[in-house]
Design a protein around this motif. Sequence first.
Motif, PDB file in Angstrom:
ATOM      1  N   ASN A 393       0.834  -1.253   0.145  1.00  0.00           N
ATOM      2  CA  ASN A 393       0.150  -0.637  -0.358  1.00  0.00           C
ATOM      3  C   ASN A 393       0.720   1.279   0.018  1.00  0.00           C
ATOM      4  OD1 ASN A 393       0.251   0.090   2.647  1.00  0.00           O
ATOM      5  ND2 ASN A 393      -0.094   2.308   2.774  1.00  0.00           N
ATOM      6  N   CYS A 394       0.153   2.497  -0.307  1.00  0.00           N
ATOM      7  CA  CYS A 394       0.613   3.873  -0.059  1.00  0.00           C
ATOM      8  C   CYS A 394      -0.347   4.429   0.124  1.00  0.00           C
ATOM      9  CB  CYS A 394       1.352   4.301  -1.763  1.00  0.00           C
ATOM     10  SG  CYS A 394       0.342   4.605  -2.573  1.00  0.00           S
ATOM     11  N   ALA A 395      -0.285   6.042   0.106  1.00  0.00           N
ATOM     12  CA  ALA A 395      -1.104   6.777   0.488  1.00  0.00           C
ATOM     13  C   ALA A 395      -2.325   6.848  -0.505  1.00  0.00           C
ATOM     14  CB  ALA A 395      -0.301   8.294  -0.012  1.00  0.00           C
ATOM     15  N   GLY A 396      -1.947   6.269  -1.938  1.00  0.00           N
ATOM     16  CA  GLY A 396      -3.321   6.731  -2.957  1.00  0.00           C
ATOM     17  C   GLY A 396      -2.290   5.105  -3.297  1.00  0.00           C
ATOM     18  N   ARG A 397      -2.162   5.478  -4.888  1.00  0.00           N
ATOM     19  CA  ARG A 397      -2.607   4.791  -6.036  1.00  0.00           C
ATOM     20  C   ARG A 397      -1.052   3.422  -6.686  1.00  0.00           C
ATOM     21  NH1 ARG A 397      -6.597   2.949  -8.877  1.00  0.00           N
ATOM     22  NH2 ARG A 397      -5.182   2.686 -10.309  1.00  0.00           N
ATOM     23  N   THR A 398       0.548   4.692  -6.870  1.00  0.00           N
ATOM     24  CA  THR A 398       1.617   4.968  -7.457  1.00  0.00           C
ATOM     25  C   THR A 398       1.823   3.748  -6.950  1.00  0.00           C
ATOM     26  OG1 THR A 398       1.068   6.407  -8.440  1.00  0.00           O
ATOM     27  CG2 THR A 398       3.590   5.883  -9.337  1.00  0.00           C
ATOM     28  N   ARG A 399       2.674   4.154  -5.403  1.00  0.00           N
ATOM     29  CA  ARG A 399       3.238   3.636  -5.176  1.00  0.00           C
ATOM     30  C   ARG A 399       3.475   1.735  -4.766  1.00  0.00           C
ATOM     31  NH1 ARG A 399       6.289   7.675  -1.264  1.00  0.00           N
ATOM     32  NH2 ARG A 399       4.472   8.440  -1.645  1.00  0.00           N
ATOM     33  N   ALA A 425      -7.988   5.034   0.596  1.00  0.00           N
ATOM     34  CA  ALA A 425      -9.793   4.481   0.030  1.00  0.00           C
ATOM     35  C   ALA A 425     -10.193   3.910   2.207  1.00  0.00           C
ATOM     36  CB  ALA A 425      -9.522   3.294  -0.447  1.00  0.00           C
ATOM     37  N   TRP A 426      -8.659   3.347   2.416  1.00  0.00           N
ATOM     38  CA  TRP A 426      -9.110   3.466   4.255  1.00  0.00           C
ATOM     39  C   TRP A 426      -9.813   4.489   4.293  1.00  0.00           C
ATOM     40  CZ3 TRP A 426      -8.379  -1.085   5.936  1.00  0.00           C
ATOM     41  CH2 TRP A 426      -8.109  -1.618   7.650  1.00  0.00           C
ATOM     42  N   LEU A 427      -9.812   5.568   4.332  1.00  0.00           N
ATOM     43  CA  LEU A 427      -9.935   6.956   4.977  1.00  0.00           C
ATOM     44  C   LEU A 427     -11.468   7.069   4.783  1.00  0.00           C
ATOM     45  CD1 LEU A 427      -7.344   9.496   5.674  1.00  0.00           C
ATOM     46  CD2 LEU A 427      -8.525   8.096   7.652  1.00  0.00           C
ATOM     47  N   SER A 700      -1.773  18.767  -0.068  1.00  0.00           N
ATOM     48  CA  SER A 700      -2.590  17.009  -0.461  1.00  0.00           C
ATOM     49  C   SER A 700      -3.212  17.362   0.232  1.00  0.00           C
ATOM     50  CB  SER A 700      -1.436  16.339   0.847  1.00  0.00           C
ATOM     51  OG  SER A 700      -1.517  15.490   0.865  1.00  0.00           O
ATOM     52  N   PRO A 701      -4.278  16.414  -0.014  1.00  0.00           N
ATOM     53  CA  PRO A 701      -6.011  17.373   0.303  1.00  0.00           C
ATOM     54  C   PRO A 701      -5.892  16.400   2.046  1.00  0.00           C
ATOM     55  CG  PRO A 701      -5.980  15.124  -1.881  1.00  0.00           C
ATOM     56  CD  PRO A 701      -4.586  15.911  -1.160  1.00  0.00           C
ATOM     57  N   TYR A 702      -4.847  15.645   2.268  1.00  0.00           N
ATOM     58  CA  TYR A 702      -4.739  14.950   3.848  1.00  0.00           C
ATOM     59  C   TYR A 702      -4.448  15.540   4.367  1.00  0.00           C
ATOM     60  CZ  TYR A 702      -3.504   9.790   2.400  1.00  0.00           C
ATOM     61  OH  TYR A 702      -4.015   8.707   1.652  1.00  0.00           O
ATOM     62  N   ALA A 703      -4.333  16.926   4.425  1.00  0.00           N
ATOM     63  CA  ALA A 703      -3.827  18.684   4.840  1.00  0.00           C
ATOM     64  C   ALA A 703      -5.549  19.607   5.644  1.00  0.00           C
ATOM     65  CB  ALA A 703      -3.211  18.987   4.479  1.00  0.00           C
ATOM     66  N   HIS A 704      -6.231  19.086   4.410  1.00  0.00           N
ATOM     67  CA  HIS A 704      -7.355  19.446   5.244  1.00  0.00           C
ATOM     68  C   HIS A 704      -7.430  19.184   6.748  1.00  0.00           C
ATOM     69  CE1 HIS A 704      -8.051  21.311   0.789  1.00  0.00           C
ATOM     70  NE2 HIS A 704      -7.883  20.051   0.820  1.00  0.00           N
ATOM     71  N   ALA A 705      -8.658  20.359   6.898  1.00  0.00           N
ATOM     72  CA  ALA A 705      -9.342  19.637   8.295  1.00  0.00           C
ATOM     73  C   ALA A 705     -10.302  19.702   8.052  1.00  0.00           C
ATOM     74  CB  ALA A 705      -8.682  20.520   9.340  1.00  0.00           C
ATOM     75  N   ASP A 706     -11.144  19.329   7.694  1.00  0.00           N
ATOM     76  CA  ASP A 706     -12.397  19.438   7.014  1.00  0.00           C
ATOM     77  C   ASP A 706     -12.382  18.567   6.503  1.00  0.00           C
ATOM     78  OD1 ASP A 706     -15.149  20.886   6.423  1.00  0.00           O
ATOM     79  OD2 ASP A 706     -14.706  19.616   4.522  1.00  0.00           O
ATOM     80  N   LEU A 707     -13.026  17.180   6.380  1.00  0.00           N
ATOM     81  CA  LEU A 707     -13.449  16.094   6.652  1.00  0.00           C
ATOM     82  C   LEU A 707     -14.193  16.106   5.115  1.00  0.00           C
ATOM     83  CD1 LEU A 707     -13.922  13.756   9.022  1.00  0.00           C
ATOM     84  CD2 LEU A 707     -12.002  14.563   8.649  1.00  0.00           C
ATOM     85  N   ALA A 708     -15.029  16.924   5.173  1.00  0.00           N
ATOM     86  CA  ALA A 708     -16.077  16.659   3.280  1.00  0.00           C
ATOM     87  C   ALA A 708     -14.376  17.584   2.201  1.00  0.00           C
ATOM     88  CB  ALA A 708     -17.243  18.184   4.004  1.00  0.00           C
ATOM     89  N   ALA A 709     -14.398  18.271   2.997  1.00  0.00           N
ATOM     90  CA  ALA A 709     -12.511  19.212   1.823  1.00  0.00           C
ATOM     91  C   ALA A 709     -11.931  18.250   1.807  1.00  0.00           C
ATOM     92  CB  ALA A 709     -12.263  20.331   2.118  1.00  0.00           C
ATOM     93  N   ARG A 710     -11.543  17.243   2.364  1.00  0.00           N
ATOM     94  CA  ARG A 710     -10.169  15.744   2.393  1.00  0.00           C
ATOM     95  C   ARG A 710     -10.826  15.036   1.257  1.00  0.00           C
ATOM     96  NH1 ARG A 710      -9.213  11.776   7.173  1.00  0.00           N
ATOM     97  NH2 ARG A 710     -11.309  11.524   6.055  1.00  0.00           N
ATOM     98  N   GLY A 713     -11.210  15.967  -1.808  1.00  0.00           N
ATOM     99  CA  GLY A 713     -10.057  16.356  -2.586  1.00  0.00           C
ATOM    100  C   GLY A 713      -9.485  14.381  -3.046  1.00  0.00           C
ATOM    101  N   PHE A 714      -9.713  13.205  -2.262  1.00  0.00           N
ATOM    102  CA  PHE A 714      -9.194  12.542  -1.856  1.00  0.00           C
ATOM    103  C   PHE A 714      -9.763  11.458  -3.576  1.00  0.00           C
ATOM    104  CE2 PHE A 714      -8.730  11.177   2.542  1.00  0.00           C
ATOM    105  CZ  PHE A 714      -6.691  11.927   2.457  1.00  0.00           C
ATOM    106  N   GLN A 715     -10.710  12.106  -3.791  1.00  0.00           N
ATOM    107  CA  GLN A 715     -11.708  11.626  -5.068  1.00  0.00           C
ATOM    108  C   GLN A 715     -11.005  11.542  -5.878  1.00  0.00           C
ATOM    109  OE1 GLN A 715     -13.452   8.676  -4.553  1.00  0.00           O
ATOM    110  NE2 GLN A 715     -13.387   8.510  -6.305  1.00  0.00           N
ATOM    111  N   GLN A 716     -11.197  13.320  -6.176  1.00  0.00           N
ATOM    112  CA  GLN A 716     -10.622  14.458  -6.866  1.00  0.00           C
ATOM    113  C   GLN A 716      -9.044  13.657  -7.500  1.00  0.00           C
ATOM    114  OE1 GLN A 716      -9.563  18.136  -6.305  1.00  0.00           O
ATOM    115  NE2 GLN A 716     -10.191  18.604  -8.476  1.00  0.00           N
ATOM    116  N   TYR A 717      -8.556  13.019  -6.434  1.00  0.00           N
ATOM    117  CA  TYR A 717      -6.855  12.980  -6.602  1.00  0.00           C
ATOM    118  C   TYR A 717      -6.536  11.740  -7.725  1.00  0.00           C
ATOM    119  CZ  TYR A 717      -2.073  11.369  -6.457  1.00  0.00           C
ATOM    120  OH  TYR A 717      -1.032  10.627  -6.280  1.00  0.00           O
ATOM    121  N   LEU A 718      -7.525  10.505  -6.923  1.00  0.00           N
ATOM    122  CA  LEU A 718      -7.803   8.259  -7.632  1.00  0.00           C
ATOM    123  C   LEU A 718      -8.378   9.236  -8.733  1.00  0.00           C
ATOM    124  CD1 LEU A 718      -9.081   7.770  -4.273  1.00  0.00           C
ATOM    125  CD2 LEU A 718      -6.840   7.436  -5.153  1.00  0.00           C
TER     126      LEU A 718
END
Length: 750
Positions: A393-399, A425-427, A700-710, A713-718
């Motif tokens: 696993n990694c934070a997203g997909r590539t690694r 995806a875990w989050l 990074s989307p991980y930096a967002h404090a707001d969960l909805a924004a985070r 951001g995750f979905q957009q990145y993936l």
Amino acid sequence: MSLSELPVETAGNDLASERARAIDAFLAQARSLLAAGPGEGHAQLQPVADALIALGRRADLFPAAHFPIDAERPAQVYRLAEDADGGFALYLSAGLAGKAQPPHDHTTWAIIAGVEGNERNVLYRREKTADPARDDLVQTRVVDVAAGSAVVLTPTDVHTIELVDGLDGRHLHFYGRALERLEHRVVFEGTTGGSYRQFGPPRNVRHPAIAPAALKAALSDGEEIALLDVRETGVFVRSHILLAASAPLWRLELLIDRLVPRRDTRIVLTDADESLAHQAAGKLVRLGWRNVSVLAGGTAGWAAAGYELFSGSNVPSKAFGEVIEHRKHTPWISVDELHQRVERGDDIVVVDSRTPEEFADFSLPFAHSLPGAELVYRIHEFAPRPETLVVVNCAGRTRSIVGAQTLIDAGIPNPVVSLKDGTMAWLLAGRTLSHGRSAPLPEPEAAGLEQARTRAEDVARRAGVRRIDAEGLARLEAEAGERSLYRFDVRTRQEYEAGHLEGWRWAPGGQLVQATDEYVGVRRARIVLADWDGVRALTTAAWLAQLGGHEVFVHAPAPLPVLVLGPEPVKLLPLHARAPRIAVRELASALDAGSVAVFDIERRAAYERRHVAGARFAVPDRLEEFIAGLPAAQRVVLVSSDGVLAGAVAAELIARLARDGSAREVLALAGGTQAWVAAGLPTGQGGEGVLTGDDDHWYSPYAHADLAARNAGFQQYLDWEIGLVAQLEREGDVGIRLVAPATADAAVAS
């Protein structure tokens, strides 16, 4: 001339490099001729003028497409070469027919030689009058400068120029001192003299252009080329050319020697619209890089020509990961299935292929840290039973994808899958991560190490990786002046700092594949990896070879090599006098008194974690904008992590302000934020003082404090990562060549 009118054939494969070699030869000849001290008379300078005439006869090296002029810019000066200390400088002056300049001097010797068109020079002798504000001019001669001729001017000569005969012109101008250093030149009101005034250096010196179509061809012509985008990285990631590396203008003094080590590499600079690229080109030329062009119209011109623009960071490497999954059908497991199997107690091991620092920041609660280059080397210690399912696993997909396919291609006996969409995806599934976890990597036992070596050798062989011995390495090093050479140690940070080969950089193997563009700025360069254990360098080299674009080698160090201890040194190439420093206690007092404005310029993320209390964050690109609104007497202090970047930026800012006549005091904090924290002085955190948004770096989307924004951001990145395959197909072949399974001979091409 518009972008669409730039001829492709004249901006070709390596006319820029041929021109750079000819200019180098001329400058070497000029230095030799002037080595004894030129005197500054016509006779002493004539041999140099003859050499410049010979260069000007090579009109093929100076095509109109590389030095454009048009109705909006009827006259333009292009920098071809300039000494770092402002000594010798060579320019091409281009102008539409009729271009003229009133009587002026240079305060240094100058030689003008023709390339195309006729530049009429009328020379004058300056004579004092009884009025100290007025001088007379007496015409002494007229010289028409066309191809095959030149005029020599002494520091006291006054002349006018005019392009005559109804023809546009291009002429070489060689000066004893750079134009931007000529601060006391004067211009007269008329050809008979009269009142005169000082005038400053030109503000818009440009550099040779390359048309988008020519750049597109150059990126795939098989020759070395470095395409550098000089905007701040956060701006770069929003829209850029696929094969461009991020090299921000204000950070070039720290970056360029690592990204482009060979001084005569063909370099093309870009930005959005040429607003920054010529400033960056000027820096590089003065720092000694001799073959620099600017993309005509920037990325806007590239898009207008019908070519693809990409968003995101490390895009070639991330697209590579998506191509791997698309072509090789890398198996994966969903986060829901993984959760169920872990809860059930299945025979499963999860390894996180990111860096140890990223792993410590956050990780799956049950994952082990095993960075990408370490996978084949150490996996036996985590999964000694062939029945154990290995999940990467990694934070997203590539690694995740690259790591899983690394183990599959190496032929380990275990079933291997990637974790689909990683910790994002875990989050997104509503689960939580662990923070602050770390553990030493286990050393491979003899039996596992031998198996790992065999597997790594096999994959590297199929990928076309070449081994070189000491003699072969010496040959590559001897040729480093003609072919760019990068030497990397891909082991862990601890191993590197405990002893590495002199001159070899540290690049943990997984990151070298994940972010190749941050380490290697030159396409078609040579990359050599140090092979200490017979596994990690080969594993990394195999992926670099498949990524394409470079020649990749592996070298085994001698049994008892001479080693250098400690972290990799970073070279700072200064262009200006050292900026004054301010000590932490002095800054603390000044902040209390309100006499300073403090700007942190390193990285927004680091600023938000911890910064000098009272500081604001801004990218260097926009400092002048924010400083302009400050009270005139207020000093400006720049802060970076260790003070190095702040010192370089402060020196550049001081030079710019002085050019504009500003006396504002600019200082750098000695020791930077690290020294401030070590002194126990007040710090702040959070983003309240951020003035320039995400301009400095990909946020990074991980930096967002707001969960909805985070989560958004995750979905957009993936979605973006998955979409890279289709976008890469529109871009065309970029050299990716995947190895076939061990049982087949043909490569899987993309």
